[in-house]
Design a protein around this motif. Structure first.
Motif, mmCIF file in Angstrom:
data_model
loop_
_atom_site.group_PDB
_atom_site.id
_atom_site.type_symbol
_atom_site.label_atom_id
_atom_site.label_comp_id
_atom_site.label_asym_id
_atom_site.label_seq_id
_atom_site.Cartn_x
_atom_site.Cartn_y
_atom_site.Cartn_z
ATOM 1 N N ASP A 378 0.855 -1.183 0.000
ATOM 2 C CA ASP A 378 0.000 0.000 0.000
ATOM 3 C C ASP A 378 0.895 1.238 0.000
ATOM 4 O O ASP A 378 2.123 1.144 0.115
ATOM 5 N N ARG A 379 0.272 2.430 -0.116
ATOM 6 C CA ARG A 379 1.045 3.667 -0.233
ATOM 7 C C ARG A 379 1.870 3.939 1.030
ATOM 8 O O ARG A 379 2.994 4.437 0.958
ATOM 9 N N GLY A 380 1.311 3.626 2.184
ATOM 10 C CA GLY A 380 2.010 3.879 3.434
ATOM 11 C C GLY A 380 3.308 3.096 3.541
ATOM 12 O O GLY A 380 4.342 3.634 3.949
ATOM 13 N N VAL A 381 3.279 1.823 3.153
ATOM 14 C CA VAL A 381 4.484 0.991 3.219
ATOM 15 C C VAL A 381 5.515 1.483 2.208
ATOM 16 O O VAL A 381 6.712 1.565 2.509
ATOM 17 N N ALA A 382 5.057 1.818 0.995
ATOM 18 C CA ALA A 382 5.977 2.332 -0.029
ATOM 19 C C ALA A 382 6.620 3.638 0.426
ATOM 20 O O ALA A 382 7.815 3.875 0.195
ATOM 21 N N LEU A 383 5.835 4.478 1.093
ATOM 22 C CA LEU A 383 6.335 5.768 1.570
ATOM 23 C C LEU A 383 7.356 5.584 2.695
ATOM 24 O O LEU A 383 8.419 6.223 2.702
ATOM 25 N N ASP A 384 7.080 4.702 3.627
ATOM 26 C CA ASP A 384 8.034 4.426 4.705
ATOM 27 C C ASP A 384 9.334 3.854 4.145
ATOM 28 O O ASP A 384 10.429 4.196 4.604
ATOM 29 N N ALA A 385 9.203 2.974 3.159
ATOM 30 C CA ALA A 385 10.394 2.373 2.550
ATOM 31 C C ALA A 385 11.232 3.431 1.840
ATOM 32 O O ALA A 385 12.472 3.387 1.888
ATOM 33 N N MET A 386 10.562 4.399 1.205
ATOM 34 C CA MET A 386 11.294 5.471 0.521
ATOM 35 C C MET A 386 12.027 6.344 1.535
ATOM 36 O O MET A 386 13.191 6.720 1.331
ATOM 37 N N ARG A 387 11.355 6.687 2.621
ATOM 38 C CA ARG A 387 12.010 7.487 3.661
ATOM 39 C C ARG A 387 13.266 6.780 4.176
ATOM 40 O O ARG A 387 14.333 7.386 4.317
ATOM 41 N N ASP A 388 13.122 5.483 4.466
ATOM 42 C CA ASP A 388 14.257 4.727 4.992
ATOM 43 C C ASP A 388 15.390 4.649 3.970
ATOM 44 O O ASP A 388 16.572 4.760 4.328
ATOM 45 N N ALA A 389 15.041 4.457 2.698
ATOM 46 C CA ALA A 389 16.061 4.338 1.652
ATOM 47 C C ALA A 389 16.802 5.654 1.459
ATOM 48 O O ALA A 389 18.035 5.668 1.291
ATOM 49 N N LEU A 390 16.085 6.765 1.491
ATOM 50 C CA LEU A 390 16.737 8.068 1.361
ATOM 51 C C LEU A 390 17.622 8.367 2.567
ATOM 52 O O LEU A 390 18.666 9.017 2.437
ATOM 53 N N ASP A 391 17.216 7.899 3.741
ATOM 54 C CA ASP A 391 18.003 8.127 4.952
ATOM 55 C C ASP A 391 19.414 7.552 4.826
ATOM 56 O O ASP A 391 20.371 8.107 5.372
ATOM 57 N N VAL A 392 19.555 6.415 4.135
ATOM 58 C CA VAL A 392 20.853 5.728 4.096
ATOM 59 C C VAL A 392 21.563 5.911 2.758
ATOM 60 O O VAL A 392 22.605 5.310 2.521
ATOM 61 N N PHE A 393 21.019 6.750 1.868
ATOM 62 C CA PHE A 393 21.643 7.009 0.567
ATOM 63 C C PHE A 393 22.847 7.920 0.791
ATOM 64 O O PHE A 393 22.705 9.069 1.182
ATOM 65 N N GLU A 394 24.051 7.406 0.537
ATOM 66 C CA GLU A 394 25.281 8.187 0.748
ATOM 67 C C GLU A 394 25.718 8.827 -0.567
ATOM 68 O O GLU A 394 26.012 8.130 -1.538
ATOM 69 N N LEU A 395 25.749 10.148 -0.595
ATOM 70 C CA LEU A 395 26.064 10.893 -1.810
ATOM 71 C C LEU A 395 26.831 12.145 -1.427
ATOM 72 O O LEU A 395 26.293 13.034 -0.772
ATOM 73 N N GLU A 396 28.097 12.211 -1.810
ATOM 74 C CA GLU A 396 28.937 13.346 -1.438
ATOM 75 C C GLU A 396 29.780 13.805 -2.623
ATOM 76 O O GLU A 396 30.014 13.048 -3.564
ATOM 77 N N GLY A 397 30.227 15.044 -2.554
ATOM 78 C CA GLY A 397 31.084 15.612 -3.584
ATOM 79 C C GLY A 397 30.384 16.653 -4.429
ATOM 80 O O GLY A 397 31.031 17.479 -5.072
ATOM 81 N N ILE A 398 29.072 16.609 -4.470
ATOM 82 C CA ILE A 398 28.266 17.555 -5.244
ATOM 83 C C ILE A 398 27.033 17.933 -4.430
ATOM 84 O O ILE A 398 26.679 17.263 -3.463
ATOM 85 N N GLY A 399 26.374 19.005 -4.847
ATOM 86 C CA GLY A 399 25.069 19.310 -4.271
ATOM 87 C C GLY A 399 24.043 18.328 -4.809
ATOM 88 O O GLY A 399 24.132 17.890 -5.956
ATOM 89 N N HIS A 400 23.066 17.957 -4.003
ATOM 90 C CA HIS A 400 22.022 17.024 -4.457
ATOM 91 C C HIS A 400 20.712 17.335 -3.743
ATOM 92 O O HIS A 400 20.673 18.065 -2.755
ATOM 93 N N ASN A 401 19.632 16.768 -4.270
ATOM 94 C CA ASN A 401 18.294 17.130 -3.802
ATOM 95 C C ASN A 401 17.691 16.156 -2.800
ATOM 96 O O ASN A 401 16.486 16.204 -2.542
ATOM 97 N N ILE A 402 18.497 15.262 -2.235
ATOM 98 C CA ILE A 402 17.936 14.311 -1.273
ATOM 99 C C ILE A 402 17.276 15.014 -0.081
ATOM 100 O O ILE A 402 16.175 14.611 0.335
ATOM 101 N N PRO A 403 17.864 16.067 0.499
ATOM 102 C CA PRO A 403 17.163 16.743 1.605
ATOM 103 C C PRO A 403 15.779 17.250 1.205
ATOM 104 O O PRO A 403 14.830 17.174 2.001
ATOM 105 N N PHE A 404 15.660 17.765 -0.014
ATOM 106 C CA PHE A 404 14.353 18.254 -0.460
ATOM 107 C C PHE A 404 13.362 17.107 -0.607
ATOM 108 O O PHE A 404 12.198 17.216 -0.181
ATOM 109 N N LEU A 405 13.796 15.997 -1.204
ATOM 110 C CA LEU A 405 12.917 14.840 -1.362
ATOM 111 C C LEU A 405 12.432 14.361 0.006
ATOM 112 O O LEU A 405 11.245 14.041 0.182
ATOM 113 N N GLN A 406 13.332 14.314 0.968
ATOM 114 C CA GLN A 406 12.948 13.875 2.314
ATOM 115 C C GLN A 406 11.898 14.805 2.918
ATOM 116 O O GLN A 406 10.938 14.345 3.556
ATOM 117 N N ALA A 407 12.074 16.115 2.705
ATOM 118 C CA ALA A 407 11.110 17.072 3.244
ATOM 119 C C ALA A 407 9.737 16.897 2.602
ATOM 120 O O ALA A 407 8.702 16.988 3.279
#
Length: 651
Positions: A378-407
């Motif tokens: 359901d949408r709730g499970v997909a949304l929780d999974a996305m939040r968790d996946a973005l939390d652990v996405f490691e991306l450095e060296g450039i600016g990126h939009n992960i903080p905006f997606l999380q918000a």
């Protein structure tokens, strides 16, 4: 499928991931797309060199170019996409709108004829009625699109759209249509074969956009009901049948608050957001495109199509959301996406990407890094999974939009599904400044940062303690400062699960929590269990503490001894230099034109210069009334971020 692949690449893509993954690779020219990927002769020459049987054109460049499809056909090479007639009919936005009207599909009012110049654009815009959307006929991906609310914006938008269209697609034709306010952008995926069979595979909600480019997509839409979905699907199939469509394609609609829908355009190619459709239908769209191209019949009927669960896609872009989403280029010093596959709660994580750690993001192409997708029952499970996946996405060296997606994913409107294409402008009218953490989250992060500092200090003490005559005591209490909030963290225990008593400067009682981390100094991803619940965030070392990023929040955390904490309030604060009299280049790019001269008096909001980066033109405007005292850049100059374009003086 056992099919060998050939990659083509430009200078900028010499070390790209797709080049490494393919069985063969052919160099086709300089970095600029109009000297490589848009040159048909070079693509066809690569086909001949390698003896390729077919070409899959991908998402952009020549994917909707009918001449290219015809040339491949003449060479006896299969184009993995619709037949040239369908590409001609639907690939051109003006032609497709006329065909849609003839087929009885509801369309948005507008001027479908070609527009000669900026004056003509203003006249047509007034006739249609503001606001209007100025669009490239051959456009896609948000390129060559501008919204105009008045005559001045119509003039500027026409010029910018025409330039972007020429640079991105080699076709500078422009048309104008009415801009429907508060719309939702919902599209229908269609699939056909060469035997007259066409079906639709549900819809995708693509309303979260900035600069007319999609940022988040989901399937199905949280807004549609079964009746509207069936009606949109039926019209999409009817339109596809009118042009004998025989591959994967997308019919895009604008949908208003009453579920009235209007045909927008048809993309005669694979969409960037196709994974969410694959996740809810189980249909591999690329495989179906290949099978259709080699003449196979569809293996399913409309009755076989079942929508199961919910899927979300986050477009991870190389852009800085804190600087109005300006493109960012550079080397990926760290790129470690979440592990793909199934999760304990039934969710699935999928990450489609074309980059790797150590690779570079160039200024020449679209700034998308990856498409992070999650599926849930359901949408709730997909949304929780996305939040968790973005939390652990490691991306450095450039600016990126992960903080905006999380918000966005934590925003009440998104959680309710109450979204329109104006969501970003409505919710962040002054730009994205980061999310505000609540007091409970702040206290948890403060506790973990105190424990991290304790781990670092204990490690340092162990090292120095191994030396003769060196002993070092690590205190059990730390003072933590986050902005105006202050905490006292008392850490109990030696290793493993620790008890932390958090006391802030309020009248509320201290809070006790059990915290476990396996973090080591130097790691940027912090995984913690607080009272047996996971909290994951990113931290970079800073003087006296860490720069922390969590769920769209970004802030500095200071960790000090109680004595140092008492003295900190007496320390002077460094004042940032005043750059209000300078126009700085907000991103690495090329100056397209400078629109003022030395001595000119400019007004607040006046256009000063145009910078092109990643195929998008960006107009830089004055922030207040001033006189231009010096111009330090000219058209054609390549500038780095924060390079001075011009200086001002007060009037």
């Amino acid at each position: 499928m056992g099919i060998k692949t050939v990659a083509v690449y430009s200078d900028a893509d010499r070390n790209a991931l797709h080049v490494k993954m393919a069985d063969e690779a052919v160099h086709i020219g300089p970095s600029a797309a109009n000297q490589s990927y848009l040159i048909q002769d070079k693509i066809i020459d690569a086909v001949k060199q390698t003896g390729a049987d077919a070409v899959h054109p991908g998402y952009g460049f020549l994917s909707e170019n009918p001449e290219f499809a015809e040339r491949l056909k003449a060479e006896g090479v299969v184009f993995i996409g619709p037949n040239p007639h369908a590409v001609v009919s639907m690939g051109d936005k003006i032609t497709s709108k006329k065909l849609a009207m003839e087929a009885g599909v509801s369309t948005v009012p507008g001027h479908m004829g070609l527009i000669e110049d900026a004056d003509d654009a203003v006249k047509i815009s007034n006739k249609v009625g503001y606001p209007v959307m100025i669009k490239a006929s051959a456009g896609g991906g948000g390129k060559g699109m501008r919204i105009a609310w008045n005559d001045e914006e119509a003039r500027e938008g026409f010029a910018a759209s025409k330039n972007e269209a020429a640079n991105s697609f080699g076709d500078d034709r422009i048309f104008i249509e009415k801009f429907v306010t508060s719309p939702r952008h919902i599209e229908i995926q269609v699939l056909g074969d060469k035997h007259g069979n066409i079906i639709y595979l549900g819809e995708r909600e693509c309303s979260i956009q900035r600069r007319n480019q999609k940022v988040i997509e989901e399937a199905p839409s949280p807004f549609l009901d079964e009746a509207t979905r069936a009606a949109m699907g039926a019209e999409s199939v009817a339109l596809a049948k009118a042009v004998d469509y025989d591959s994967a394609g997308t019919v895009e609609f604008i949908v208003d608050g009453d579920r009235n829908f209007y045909f927008l355009e048809m993309n005669t190619r694979l969409q960037v957001e196709h994974p969410v459709t694959e996740l809810i239908t189980g249909v591999d769209l690329v495989e179906q495109m290949i099978r259709s191209a080699q003449g196979e019949k569809l293996s399913m009927t409309q009755d076989d199509v079942k929508l199961t669960g919910w899927a979300l896609e986050s477009r991870i872009y190389a852009e800085d959301p804190f600087r109005n989403f300006l493109p960012s280029i550079g080397r990926l010093t760290r790129y470690r996406p979440p592990v793909e596959g199934k999760r304990e709660n039934g969710a699935i994580v999928r990450n489609d990407t074309g980059v790797f750690e150590g690779g570079e993001i160039s200024m020449f192409y679209d700034p998308m890094i990856a498409k992070l997708c999650t599926w849930g029952p359901d949408r709730g499970v997909a949304l929780d999974a996305m939040r968790d996946a973005l939390d652990v996405f490691e991306l450095e060296g450039i600016g990126h939009n992960i903080p905006f997606l999380q918000a966005v994913y934590d925003h009440d409107r998104f959680i309710r599904g109450d979204i329109t294409t104006g969501f970003i402008a409505e919710e962040y009218p002054d730009g994205f400044m980061g999310a505000e953490p609540n007091a409970g989250v702040m206290r948890k992060l403060a506790a973990v940062c105190a424990l991290m500092h304790d781990v670092s200090e204990t490690r340092a003490a162990d090292i120095s303690g191994s030396l003769p005559n060196h002993t070092r005591h690590v205190p059990d209490t730390w003072c933590v400062e986050i902005g105006d909030s202050h905490y006292r963290a008392d850490i109990r225990g030696e290793k493993g699960l620790r008890t932390i008593i958090m006391d802030d400067d309020s009248d509320k009682a201290a809070i006790e929590m059990e915290v476990l981390i396996n973090w080591l100094p130097g790691q940027s991803l912090v995984r913690a269990l607080i009272d047996n619940k996971p909290v994951n965030f990113h931290a970079a070392p800073r003087p006296e503490g860490y720069a922390v990023r969590h769920r769209g929040c970004a802030f500095n955390v200071k960790v000090r001894t109680p004595e140092a904490g008492q003295l900190a309030s007496h320390m002077p604060i460094k004042v940032a230099p005043d750059t209000s009299n300078l126009l700085l280049c907000p991103m690495p790019g090329v100056i397209v034109k400078v629109m003022v001269e030395v001595g000119d008096i400019v007004e607040d909001g006046q256009a000063l210069a145009v910078v092109e980066a990643m195929k998008m033109e960006n107009t830089l405007r004055a922030e207040n009334r001033a006189r231009v005292s010096e111009i330090k850049a000219a058209a054609g100059d390549n500038l780095a971020v924060d390079a001075v374009i011009m200086e001002f003086e007060a009037v």
